[in-house]
Design a protein around this motif. Sequence first.
Motif: not given
Length: 189
Positions: A129-130, A133, A167-168, A171, A174-175
């Motif tokens: 996901a990262l 993004a 959003i990217c 994301t 968050a990680e």
Amino acid sequence: MSEIKMPEFLTVESALKDSGLAVTPSELHGLLVGMISGGLSLDDQTWKPLIYDYTNDGMGWPDSAIKVGSAVFQCTVAELTAEKLALELLIPSEKESLMNRADGLSEWVNHFISGLGLVELKLDKTSDALKEALADLEEIARLGIDEDDDLEEQENLFEQIVEHVRICVLTIHAELGQQIHTDASKTVH
């Protein structure tokens, strides 16, 4: 506790220009958000030497620029670590032309990616996901506005792209980004 407020784009721009720094508010904010999202420590001043190296050949900034830069940093940390995630990109306002705003967004995204690099992001240890993004952001950084196309349609697309950038970034943060830990989260045994 009072709410930390992001300085206005024009205020930041004026402080940077008056200090003789060749960095725009969008570039500065993108760098800071990238470094913070990449895991930069939130508890010290390690962001300053990185910014000085990147924007001013390692030389410190004048006091007025440091004051504005610190305000941008503190507001960014507050936004990225709040319970209710919010991120306002420091790009030209809606009063500016679509071309200027698109240029500002491109500067912001390019410098966000650079900010991740300044904190030595290691992609091999990140989630799919990262990586997706980041790939989206790299593509967005190359986008432009075609003056011959329907500007109203491009205006709508621009707003969607800005939201996708948020959003990217969230994301990625968050990680990798640090979170502020409050005393309420400590467990007493």
